[in-house]
Scaffold this active site. Structure first.
Site, mmCIF file in Angstrom:
data_model
loop_
_atom_site.group_PDB
_atom_site.id
_atom_site.type_symbol
_atom_site.label_atom_id
_atom_site.label_comp_id
_atom_site.label_asym_id
_atom_site.label_seq_id
_atom_site.Cartn_x
_atom_site.Cartn_y
_atom_site.Cartn_z
ATOM 1 N N SER A 1 -9.954 19.906 5.059
ATOM 2 C CA SER A 1 -10.026 18.948 3.949
ATOM 3 C C SER A 1 -9.564 19.588 2.643
ATOM 4 C CB SER A 1 -11.469 18.468 3.777
ATOM 5 O OG SER A 1 -11.864 17.791 4.943
ATOM 6 N N ARG B 1 11.757 -29.769 -16.691
ATOM 7 C CA ARG B 1 10.322 -29.878 -16.403
ATOM 8 C C ARG B 1 9.742 -28.638 -15.713
ATOM 9 N NH1 ARG B 1 8.525 -34.660 -13.312
ATOM 10 N NH2 ARG B 1 10.641 -35.206 -12.677
ATOM 11 N N TYR C 1 6.897 17.071 -5.104
ATOM 12 C CA TYR C 1 7.746 16.870 -6.270
ATOM 13 C C TYR C 1 7.493 18.001 -7.255
ATOM 14 C CZ TYR C 1 9.780 14.193 -10.197
ATOM 15 O OH TYR C 1 10.549 13.767 -11.243
ATOM 16 N N ALA D 1 -9.508 15.124 5.130
ATOM 17 C CA ALA D 1 -9.672 14.248 3.961
ATOM 18 C C ALA D 1 -9.216 14.955 2.688
ATOM 19 C CB ALA D 1 -11.133 13.842 3.832
ATOM 20 N N ALA E 1 23.957 -28.431 -8.061
ATOM 21 C CA ALA E 1 22.981 -27.476 -8.600
ATOM 22 C C ALA E 1 23.251 -27.190 -10.068
ATOM 23 C CB ALA E 1 23.044 -26.177 -7.800
#
Ligand code: UD1
Ligand code: CA
Length: 453
Positions: free
Chosen positions: A401, A13, A383, A376, A7
């Site tokens: 919601s 290339r 945080y 929703a 290796a």
């Protein structure tokens, strides 16, 4: 046996700053594939010969069972093997592999090792339609191997030979030292060719045998991005076929990419264009919709993952419904029958049995109880600009919601949160919580109209 993996080459290339053997195939360095195959043969010594980008290569694939030999200048394949010799056990044969030939199967290598045994010299060869560029196997009238001749050193007649040297060889180790030391570089490339060892072996009365792989792709190397892409497809096709053989339904075996391990139970189905990374487990009867990316996840039985879902670490129970367009991040744990719908992100959070967040939410650093309905637009404000805090929502809470849960906060069992509430203080069991605000309506309002210019 000992195994030496060459290796050291640069891989010009590839047109890349990354050493060639570190280019990824199925998400892992080429060399990592070769090392993994080598390990399955339980070698006494496993030595990687490094040169170009040696430090990067060591860092990428270093492991307690891997030793490295340095080849400062790439003076040829024979010279490369020579650098590994001091690290080898002389009492067992040495198998030479290539860091840029990633797909050789262990069964093929075993066949070569069996053919050679402890005393013979073995060469893995293959007969190809277009042998150009490869070393040719020159046999005598009786069919015995006489030598290997490189393309650049071959005569017109030799160039017509279609049996080529894959480069993979096995040799007795004790004699290899002297054979390598006697190599000359008076050839077209000015290199010390490992291939010339064949003639040394014959001179020493050692029989040279050959073995062939089951498939030609097992011996293909990567010298360019074109070849890398081709081998990636070969590998993915093999993985897809193995999944089909195991009973997994694939909408199109040409449109799945597995970059790691994918374990599937019975009656799993996977739609087109899914990518699996790391360790992924899909239990019985899981169905994955199109265009999902799933990494490091365990998906429970009967779970349905709908289109465009993105999982980057997470666990689901049974009969969960995810997506379309759901996102699970590390530490997401969904209980049985939970639903996580479109544009809902769950991170480092547990959702209980049957909890639902169907639309447009962020649930981070939270414990959401069983049967909680997350309306929703609900988000956890986890945080504070410096630290993360936890949100705890007990069982059977109904979250209206557009709620914000400002952590740290605890919402007791059975609470109802009115739509549009900012919850910044703990709420006791069974209470209704809302923020007092007024709705005001005024008459006689005239909407602005666009001015003519
Ligand atoms: C070699 C064989 C050729 C065979 C072909 C199969 C020789 C002389 N030729 O040719 O018969 O058909 O592989 O692909 O062996 N390497 C080093 N150090 C070196 C030189 C090479 O580590 O000094 C490594 C390269 O990184 C590469 C491998 O060995 O992984 C093969 O070297 P390469 O120069 O590509 O050999 P070929 O010319 O392809
Ligand atoms: Ca090559």
């Amino acid at each position: 046996m000992n195994i030496v993996i060459l290796a050291a080459g640069m891989g010009k290339r590839m047109r890349s700053a990354l050493p060639k053997v570190l280019h990824p195939l199925a998400g892992r360095p080429l060399l990592a594939h070769v090392i993994e195959t080598a390990r399955t043969l339980s070698p006494a010594r496993l030595v990687v010969v490094v040169g170009h980008g040696a430090d990067k290569v060591r860092e990428a694939v270093g492991a307690p069972d891997v030793q490295f030999a340095i080849q400062d200048k790439q003076l040829g394949t024979g010279h490369a093997v020579q650098q590994a010799l001091p690290l080898l056990d002389p009492s067992v044969p040495t198998l030479v592999l290539y860091g840029d030939v990633p797909l050789t199967r262990a069964s093929t290598l075993k066949r070569l090792l069996d053919a050679a045994g402890p005393e013979r010299y073995g060469v893995l060869t293959v007969t190809v339609d277009d042998p150009s560029g490869y070393g040719r196997i020159v046999r005598d009238a009786g069919g015995a191997v006489r030598k290997i001749v490189e393309q650049k050193d071959a005569s017109e007649e030799e160039r017509r030979i279609a049996e080529i040297n894959t480069g993979i060889v096995v040799s007795p180790t004790r004699t290899l030292d002297a054979w390598l030391a006697s190599l000359k570089n008076d050839n077209a490339q000015g290199e010390f060719y490992l291939t010339d060892v064949v003639e040394r072996a014959i001179e020493a009365g050692v029989e040279v045998v050959t073995a062939q792989p089951d498939a030609e792709w097992e011996t293909l190397g990567v010298n360019s991005k074109v070849q890398l892409a081709e081998l990636e497809r070969v590998h993915q096709r093999n993985v897809a076929h193995a999944l089909l053989e195991a009973g997994v339904t694939l909408a199109d075996p040409a449109r799945i990419d597995v970059r790691g391990t994918l374990e599937c139970g019975a009656d799993v189905s996977i739609d087109v264009n899914c990518v699996f990374e790391g360790r992924v487990t899909l239990a019985d009867n899981v169905s994955i919709g199109p265009n999902c990316v799933i990494r490091d996840a365990s998906i429970g039985a009967g779970t349905r993952v709908d289109a465009y879902t993105h999982i980057e670490g997470g666990t689901t129970g049974a009969k969960v419904v995810l997506g379309p367009y759901a996102r699970l991040r590390p530490g997401a744990v969904l209980g049985d029958e939970a639903h996580v719908g479109n544009f809902v992100e769950v991170k480092n959070a547990v959702m209980g049995h049957g909890a639902k967040a169907n639309h447009l939410s962020y649930i981070g650093d939270s414990d959401i109880g069983a049967r909680v309905n997350v309306g929703a637009g609900t988000i956890t404000c986890n945080y504070d600009g410096a630290n993360k805090h936890r949100t705890i929502v007990e069982d059977d809470v109904f979250i209206g919601s557009d709620t914000q849960l400002v952590a740290p906060v605890r919402v007791g069992r059975g609470v109802t949160i009115a739509a549009g509430t900012t919850v910044w203080k703990d709420v006791g069991e069974g209470e209704l919580v809302l923020n007092e605000k007024r709705q005001v309506s005024k008459t006689g309002y005239v909407r602005p109209t666009k001015k003519k210019s």
